[in-house]
Scaffold this motif. Structure first.
Motif, PDB file in Angstrom:
ATOM      1  N   UNK A 182      36.720  30.248  53.881  1.00  0.00           N
ATOM      2  CA  UNK A 182      36.623  30.440  52.429  1.00  0.00           C
ATOM      3  C   UNK A 182      37.038  31.878  52.121  1.00  0.00           C
ATOM      4  N   UNK A 183      38.325  32.047  51.820  1.00  0.00           N
ATOM      5  CA  UNK A 183      38.898  33.369  51.646  1.00  0.00           C
ATOM      6  C   UNK A 183      38.802  33.850  50.198  1.00  0.00           C
ATOM      7  N   UNK A 207      47.634  31.347  46.429  1.00  0.00           N
ATOM      8  CA  UNK A 207      48.978  31.131  46.954  1.00  0.00           C
ATOM      9  C   UNK A 207      49.205  31.834  48.289  1.00  0.00           C
ATOM     10  N   UNK A 208      48.216  32.582  48.727  1.00  0.00           N
ATOM     11  CA  UNK A 208      48.361  33.381  49.936  1.00  0.00           C
ATOM     12  C   UNK A 208      47.908  32.596  51.167  1.00  0.00           C
ATOM     13  N   UNK A 261      46.547  28.107  53.038  1.00  0.00           N
ATOM     14  CA  UNK A 261      45.446  28.814  52.391  1.00  0.00           C
ATOM     15  C   UNK A 261      44.126  28.133  52.742  1.00  0.00           C
ATOM     16  N   UNK A 262      43.004  28.733  52.422  1.00  0.00           N
ATOM     17  CA  UNK A 262      41.724  28.196  52.876  1.00  0.00           C
ATOM     18  C   UNK A 262      40.614  28.593  51.909  1.00  0.00           C
ATOM     19  N   UNK A 285      45.088  13.139  54.305  1.00  0.00           N
ATOM     20  CA  UNK A 285      44.163  14.096  53.723  1.00  0.00           C
ATOM     21  C   UNK A 285      44.377  15.456  54.351  1.00  0.00           C
ATOM     22  N   UNK A 286      44.424  16.521  53.514  1.00  0.00           N
ATOM     23  CA  UNK A 286      44.566  17.883  54.030  1.00  0.00           C
ATOM     24  C   UNK A 286      43.431  18.738  53.493  1.00  0.00           C
ATOM     25  N   UNK A 287      42.972  19.674  54.292  1.00  0.00           N
ATOM     26  CA  UNK A 287      41.849  20.500  53.897  1.00  0.00           C
ATOM     27  C   UNK A 287      42.286  21.693  53.043  1.00  0.00           C
ATOM     28  N   UNK A 288      43.556  22.082  53.140  1.00  0.00           N
ATOM     29  CA  UNK A 288      44.039  23.218  52.354  1.00  0.00           C
ATOM     30  C   UNK A 288      44.504  22.761  50.973  1.00  0.00           C
TER      31      UNK A 288
END
Length: 583
Positions: free
Chosen positions: A152-153, A158-159, A184-185, A222-225
């Motif tokens: 969790x950044x 977009x980074x 990203x996250x 399914x994607x986590x990002x």
């Protein structure tokens, strides 16, 4: 063009004729907070950029709203947001659980299951991958605070903030053509168990699940990002979704025009369990809801009769209390007719190809009747006419074991082919317009029947021995002779008839179909699933997945005319010929 000149904008829209071609409609689940349904602009902008039409789906659990919404969608995006109530997975909340969103949970879990059952392409993003897992039997890790990567950044969305490794050969890998992505996250939860319907296809360096996709050949990822926040990295994924949505819509439109017939199902074998054909009953592979989801118009439902061993009593082989095999077959047909009567608004018995077309015009599914195993005649030739009057369209002469009519592929060469009684039965079937079905027959019986029958014979559920060496399958020479005599072979989905070892899939079924076409020509092949008789493979597991068969045919560039032939046209041509030959 003046920015605030409305008429100029309208003129621009109407400048070309005809109107723009249909673009796939992509439903996106909206977030909910402060009494408002919201959606980040990246979602709908990404859909538009990929060539789709975005529609926001509010969190409504009303069944009519859900079903009508899905009727208009070509694909579904499950968007990001807050935590899912862990009670939906049978777990208690841990201290690290963040705020749950009860307004979203039930509507999204429902629409996910319903869309999945309809074979809609689905893309789950962040919370969306977790929604996929929870809706379809997986689990979610409620808190990732003990992992070695910060998930969790605080950076701009977009980074890219860490890497993920893609599984080679996966759909996701094929989309990007590389094994590492920078993503990203912004999450503190992740999928801990994808469930039996999915496989993990991307992980973070600490092993956290970053993506999963269907393990059963469905268009679901399914994607986590958050790919919608990274236009360059996200674009290939949204283009994939639009492509799958386009293919899905093409298949649906084809099913609207064509008649789709499965020539063999054994659902009556489950009647002793008091199954519900009007419900989505998990005990059976064919019911009204699954037929609707898979856009299947018709099936030939057989009365299967087990073959007693020598000296064995038939009544000991079946669950119902009956006096003999003929009475048992009649009881099965009575029960089928009872189901149809109880659901007459949606379902009808069909006895001819014309009946099938009429039912489709009126929006009804069709059931045709067949007999699997000539033991149903109980040695009495007059019973052929009795069953003809009941409206059966074919009799499979034998099952697993020789009977009074002929030798079986699994038998002991009792007659050396078709018996004298079997010859009489075939002649009577020709006279009464009943198709002769040689699935389960020995090669000697097959060739005898081919010569004895005055009308083409069928193999309602058989596959290719050249690809899977099993005595139930047809050799290439049998297939050539069957085609030369005007008959048809319907590829079946029984695992052991598709592959010798291991688990067969939809791709193996297509391999058998393609081989049959190469040997027999397009006019002599079709599909006989053997659903509820142990037929069904990943990708074609039940009636709800039959639209996947059409998508595979389109992918192989079969024409619409050829697809109709495969989807029952060839079989119905033979049925017409046989029925018109009644004397």
């Amino acid at each position: 063009m003046k920015r605030f000149d409305l008429q100029s904008h309208l003129d621009d829209i109407y400048a070309t004729f005809p109107a723009a071609p249909h673009s796939p409609v992509i439903g996106i689940t909206g977030n909910y907070e402060d009494l408002t349904c919201k959606l980040g602009r990246g979602y709908y902008q990404s859909v538009v950029a990929a060539g789709g039409v975005p529609v926001i789906i509010p969190p409504v659990a009303d069944k009519s709203v859900l079903m009508n919404t899905l009727d208009h969608l070509d694909a579904l995006i499950l968007s990001g947001g807050g935590d899912i109530n862990p009670l939906y997975t049978g777990e208690e909340p841990v201290p690290g659980l963040h705020a749950i969103n009860q307004e979203r949970d039930l509507p999204e879990l429902l629409i996910t299951r319903l869309a999945y059952n309809r074979q809609l392409p689905i893309l789950g993003i962040c919370r969306g991958i977790q929604t996929l897992a929870v809706a379809l039997g997986g689990k979610v890790c409620q808190d990732l605070t003990l992992t070695t990567v910060k998930h969790s950044q605080d950076a701009d969305r977009s980074e890219p903030t860490h890497t993920v490794t893609l599984t080679e050969g996966s759909t996701l890998y094929n989309i990007y053509s590389r094994s590492t992505l920078f993503v990203n996250s912004f999450h503190h939860q992740a999928v801990s168990d994808p469930g039996k319907d999915f496989r993990v296809v991307a992980t973070a360096p600490d092993g956290t699940v970053e993506a999963m996709e269907s393990a059963t050949y469905k268009s679901v990822i399914g994607v986590q990002w958050h790919p919608e926040c990274m236009p360059d990295e996200g674009a290939p994924l949204f283009r994939w979704l639009i492509g799958e949505a386009t293919a899905y819509r093409q298949a649906c439109q084809l099913h609207d025009r064509l008649l789709t017939l499965d020539t063999h199902c054994d659902t009556p074998m489950l009647f002793p369990q008091n199954i519900r054909f009007d419900r989505r009953d998990p005990r059976i592979l064919v019911d009204l809801h699954k037929m609707t989801e898979g856009r299947q118009d018709a099936t030939i439902m057989v009365a299967y009769l087990p073959q007693p061993a020598e000296g064995e009593n038939f009544a000991s082989k079946v669950s119902f209390d009956v006096t003999g095999p003929t009475a048992y077959a009649d009881l099965i047909f009575d029960k089928i007719e009872g189901i149809v009567s109880q659901n007459s608004r949606y379902l009808s018995i069909a006895r001819t190809p014309a009946d099938l077309l009429e039912n489709k015009r009126h929006g009804r599914k069709s059931i045709m009747l067949g007999i699997e195993n000539g033991v149903a005649l109980d040695g009495d030739l007059s019973q052929v006419e009795h069953f003809a009057q009941r409206g059966i369209v074919y009799i499979t002469l034998c099952h697993n074991g020789d009977n009074a009519l002929c030798d079986s592929a699994r038998g002991s060469h009792t007659h050396g082919g078709v018996s004298p009684f079997g010859q009489q039965v075939i002649a009577e079937m020709n006279r009464l317009g009943i198709m002769v079905d040689l699935s389960h027959a020995a090669e000697t019986s097959f060739y005898d029947a081919l010569q004895l029958s005055e009308t083409p014979i069928v193999c309602s559920h058989s596959s290719c021995r050249a690809l899977c060496d099993h005595p139930r399958n047809l050799t290439d020479e049998q297939m050539r002779q069957l085609a030369a005599h005007g008959g048809v072979m319907q590829v079946t989905l029984y695992n052991g008839f598709l592959v010798k070892d291991g688990q067969a899939t939809i791709l193996d079924a297509m391999r058998h179909l393609d081989h049959a076409v190469s040997i027999m020509g397009i006019d002599h092949v079709g599909l006989g699933t053997d659903f509820d008789g142990d037929g069904g493979v990943p990708g074609l597991a039940d009636s709800s997945e039959l639209i996947n068969f059409t998508r595979q045919l389109l992918r192989r560039q079969y024409s619409e005319d050829d697809i109709q032939k495969i989807w029952g046209g060839n079989f119905l041509r033979v049925m017409n010929q046989v029925q018109q030959g009644r004397r």
